[in-house]
Design an enzyme around this catalytic site. Structure first.
Site, PDB file in Angstrom:
ATOM      1  N   GLY A 230      14.011  -1.273  57.754  1.00  0.00           N
ATOM      2  CA  GLY A 230      13.241  -0.064  58.057  1.00  0.00           C
ATOM      3  C   GLY A 230      12.200  -0.333  59.122  1.00  0.00           C
ATOM      4  O   GLY A 230      12.212  -1.388  59.764  1.00  0.00           O
ATOM      5  N   ASN A 231      11.318   0.625  59.319  1.00  0.00           N
ATOM      6  CA  ASN A 231      10.238   0.441  60.296  1.00  0.00           C
ATOM      7  C   ASN A 231       8.961   1.114  59.797  1.00  0.00           C
ATOM      8  O   ASN A 231       8.957   1.723  58.736  1.00  0.00           O
ATOM      9  CB  ASN A 231      10.669   0.955  61.675  1.00  0.00           C
ATOM     10  CG  ASN A 231      10.948   2.438  61.650  1.00  0.00           C
ATOM     11  OD1 ASN A 231      10.050   3.253  61.478  1.00  0.00           O
ATOM     12  ND2 ASN A 231      12.221   2.803  61.792  1.00  0.00           N
ATOM     13  N   ARG A 232       7.895   0.998  60.553  1.00  0.00           N
ATOM     14  CA  ARG A 232       6.578   1.385  60.063  1.00  0.00           C
ATOM     15  C   ARG A 232       6.184   2.828  60.373  1.00  0.00           C
ATOM     16  O   ARG A 232       5.031   3.198  60.192  1.00  0.00           O
ATOM     17  CB  ARG A 232       5.531   0.435  60.655  1.00  0.00           C
ATOM     18  CG  ARG A 232       5.688  -0.990  60.149  1.00  0.00           C
ATOM     19  CD  ARG A 232       4.794  -1.948  60.895  1.00  0.00           C
ATOM     20  NE  ARG A 232       3.388  -1.555  60.830  1.00  0.00           N
ATOM     21  CZ  ARG A 232       2.449  -2.036  61.636  1.00  0.00           C
ATOM     22  NH1 ARG A 232       2.763  -2.913  62.559  1.00  0.00           N
ATOM     23  NH2 ARG A 232       1.202  -1.630  61.517  1.00  0.00           N
ATOM     24  N   ALA A 297      11.488   7.671  64.166  1.00  0.00           N
ATOM     25  CA  ALA A 297      11.870   6.339  64.637  1.00  0.00           C
ATOM     26  C   ALA A 297      13.166   5.954  63.922  1.00  0.00           C
ATOM     27  O   ALA A 297      13.135   5.388  62.822  1.00  0.00           O
ATOM     28  CB  ALA A 297      10.763   5.344  64.311  1.00  0.00           C
TER      29      ALA A 297
END
Ligand code: CTP
Length: 430
Positions: A230-232, A297
Site C-alpha cells: 500500500g501507500n501513505r 494514489a
C-alpha cells in the site's frame, strides 16, 4: 459590518454584528435530533445562530433544547414578537439559511413559495445562500413530486444536498438518510465562506448540472489474507475536492480507496480496495462525467499471485521472493479515450525530483505522458503532504501554463482546482 453588539430586547436575543448570521431551520422528521449537532458546530465556530423549527419538528425535539444550544429563544410561528416582524427580519438579515432535515413537505412548500410558518417565511425573504438537506423515506424522495420540487429549487440556486443511503426510521434502509451533520456543517460553511468572499449568486453554484468524479486514497494490493502492498495517501485531498464540488452544486461520485474519512454530505461514495477495482469504478463513472479528478494514489504494481494462505517465515531464514506486475495507468487510459467530448481530466503528481530532473521537469514530462488537461504537482520530498491538513502545489496546464498555489488548506486548493476545471468546461480546448 460594525463591531457593535446590538441588543434586540423585545426578541430577547443579542446579535453580534461581526459574526455571520446563520438560520438553522429544522423540519419535522425523525432526523431533527441530528440538527442539534449541526447547531452546536455552528455556535462553537463563532456563528450567530437562530434556530427556526417547524411545529412538527418541535414534536421531535423540544424548544428548550434548541434554546439552550443556540443561546436564544426559539420561535416556530410568526405570532411571537410580531412588532419585530420576525418573519421578514430573520431571512433578510441572514448570511446563510440551512434546513436540516428538510422534509418532503418543506421542499414542496419552498418550491411553491408557500409561507405558513416562520421557517417558510424565512425561506421566502432570504437573499443569502440557502442549503437544504432533505431526509425522508426513499419512496418520498423518489416520488415524481419531490423530484420536480428539488429540480425547481436547484434551478433557483438553492443547494439541495443529496441524501445518503443507509438505515432509515425503523428497519428500512435506502436513500433518504440525512448525511452526517458534521459533513452538512462543512458543506454549509464552505458555501458561506465563498459567498462571504464575494462570490455572486451565479458563481456560487458554478458546477450545478455537472457530474464530476473524484478518486481519493491509496489502493492496496493483497499479498496474502493478512498483508498488502500500500501507500501513505490519506485521501484527504480527494475528499476536500468532493466536498468542494458538492458545495458548488455538482453531482459528485467519489471513488475512495481505503480511507477512514466520513462520507462528505451530498456525495455518492464508491469504496474500492485495489487498483483494478479503482479502474473499474472510474471507467464506469467517467462515462457520464463532465470532469474526472484523479487524486488517488493507485498502487503501480500488484503481486502476480495472491496467496490463499498466510506466507510463512522459512526455517532457513531466507525471505520469500515476491514477483510484481504493473497495474494499468487509469489516468493515461481515461485521458486517451475520453468518454465525452470536452470532458476535463485532472491528474496529481507527487514528485520528489531526482538526478534526472527537478520536480517541475518530471511533472511536465508526466503531464505529457498522461495526456490530461491539468496536473496538480506536489513536492513530497520528506513526506510533506501525506495526512496533513494543508497542501501547496503548482498547477501545470496542458496549455503550457504554470500556476503556483501557495500553502493553504486542502479545501482551498480544491476550490482553485475547480476554478480551473469550470474555466476549461466553459471554453474547451480546440
Ligand atoms: N495514476 C493512475 N493510475 C496509476 C498510477 C497513477 O491513474 N496506476 C494517476 C494518479 O491518480 C495521479 C497521476 O496518475 O493522478 C500521477 O500519479 P503518480 O503516482 O505521480 O504517477 P505514476 O504514473 O505512478 O508515475 P511514477 O512513475 O512517477 O510513479
Amino acid at each position: 459590518m460594525t463591531a457593535e453588539v446590538r441588543s434586540d430586547a423585545a426578541a430577547g436575543d443579542r446579535v453580534d454584528e461581526r459574526r455571520p448570521r446563520v438560520v438553522v431551520g429544522v423540519a419535522g422528521g425523525i432526523a431533527a435530533y441530528k440538527a442539534c449537532e449541526l447547531l452546536r458546530r455552528f455556535t462553537e465556530s463563532g456563528h450567530d445562530v437562530t434556530v427556526v423549527p417547524t411545529a412538527a419538528a418541535l414534536e421531535f425535539v423540544g424548544a428548550p433544547t434548541w434554546a439552550a444550544l443556540s443561546g436564544k429563544p426559539v420561535a416556530a410561528d410568526v405570532w411571537n414578537a410580531v412588532h419585530e416582524v420576525p418573519h421578514v427580519r430573520l431571512g433578510q438579515q441572514a448570511d446563510l439559511v440551512v434546513v436540516a432535515p428538510a422534509t418532503a413537505d418543506l421542499l414542496a412548500k419552498a418550491a411553491h413559495g408557500l409561507a405558513d410558518d416562520l421557517l417558510t417565511n424565512t425561506l421566502l425573504t432570504a437573499r443569502c445562500p440557502v442549503v437544504l438537506a432533505p431526509a425522508m423515506h426513499t419512496e418520498m424522495w423518489e416520488h415524481a413530486a419531490t423530484t420536480a420540487n428539488v429540480a425547481t429549487l436547484r434551478s433557483r440556486g438553492v443547494v439541495v444536498v443529496e441524501p445518503a443511503e443507509g438505515r432509515l426510521t425503523g428497519a428500512d434502509t435506502g436513500r433518504g438518510r440525512l448525511p452526517d451533520p458534521v459533513e452538512i456543517f462543512e458543506l454549509a460553511r464552505d458555501v458561506l465562506a465563498r459567498s462571504s468572499a464575494g462570490a455572486a449568486a451565479g458563481e456560487l453554484l458554478d458546477l450545478a448540472g455537472r457530474h464530476v468524479v473524484v478518486s481519493a486514497g491509496g489502493t492496496r494490493e493483497r499479498l496474502d489474507p493478512v498483508r498488502f502492498l500500500g501507500n501513505r495517501s490519506s485521501g484527504r485531498q480527494g475528499y476536500a475536492l468532493a466536498r468542494a464540488a458538492a458545495a458548488r452544486g455538482a453531482r459528485v461520485t467519489l471513488v475512495a480507496a481505503n480511507t477512514d474519512l466520513p462520507d462528505p454530505a451530498g456525495v455518492g461514495v464508491v469504496h474500492v480496495e485495489t487498483t483494478a477495482e479503482l479502474r473499474a469504478a472510474i471507467v464506469d463513472a467517467a462515462g457520464a462525467a463532465d470532469a474526472v479528478v484523479m487524486a488517488a494514489a493507485p498502487a503501480d504494481f500488484r503481486p502476480t499471485a495472491e496467496s490463499d494462505t498466510k506466507i510463512k517465515k522459512s526455517a532457513d531464514g531466507s525471505a520469500p521472493t515476491i514477483t510484481l506486475e504493473q497495474n494499468p495507468d487509469i489516468l493515461a487510459e481515461i485521458s486517451a479515450q475520453r468518454a465525452r467530448p470536452g470532458q476535463v481530466i485532472v491528474g496529481f503528481a507527487a514528485e520528489t525530483g531526482d538526478a534526472t530532473g527537478s520536480v517541475l521537469d518530471l511533472a511536465r514530462a508526466k503531464l505529457a505522458r498522461k495526456g490530461c488537461d491539468l496536473l496538480v504537482v506536489n513536492d513530497v520530498s520528506g513526506g510533506a503532504v501525506f495526512g496533513s491538513a494543508d497542501n501547496e502545489a503548482v498547477l501545470l496546464g496542458a496549455d503550457g501554463t504554470t500556476s503556483p498555489v501557495p500553502r493553504g488548506s486542502k479545501g482551498a486548493l480544491a476550490h482553485v482546482i475547480w476554478d480551473r476545471v469550470t474555466a476549461l468546461l466553459a471554453s474547451p480546448a480546440p
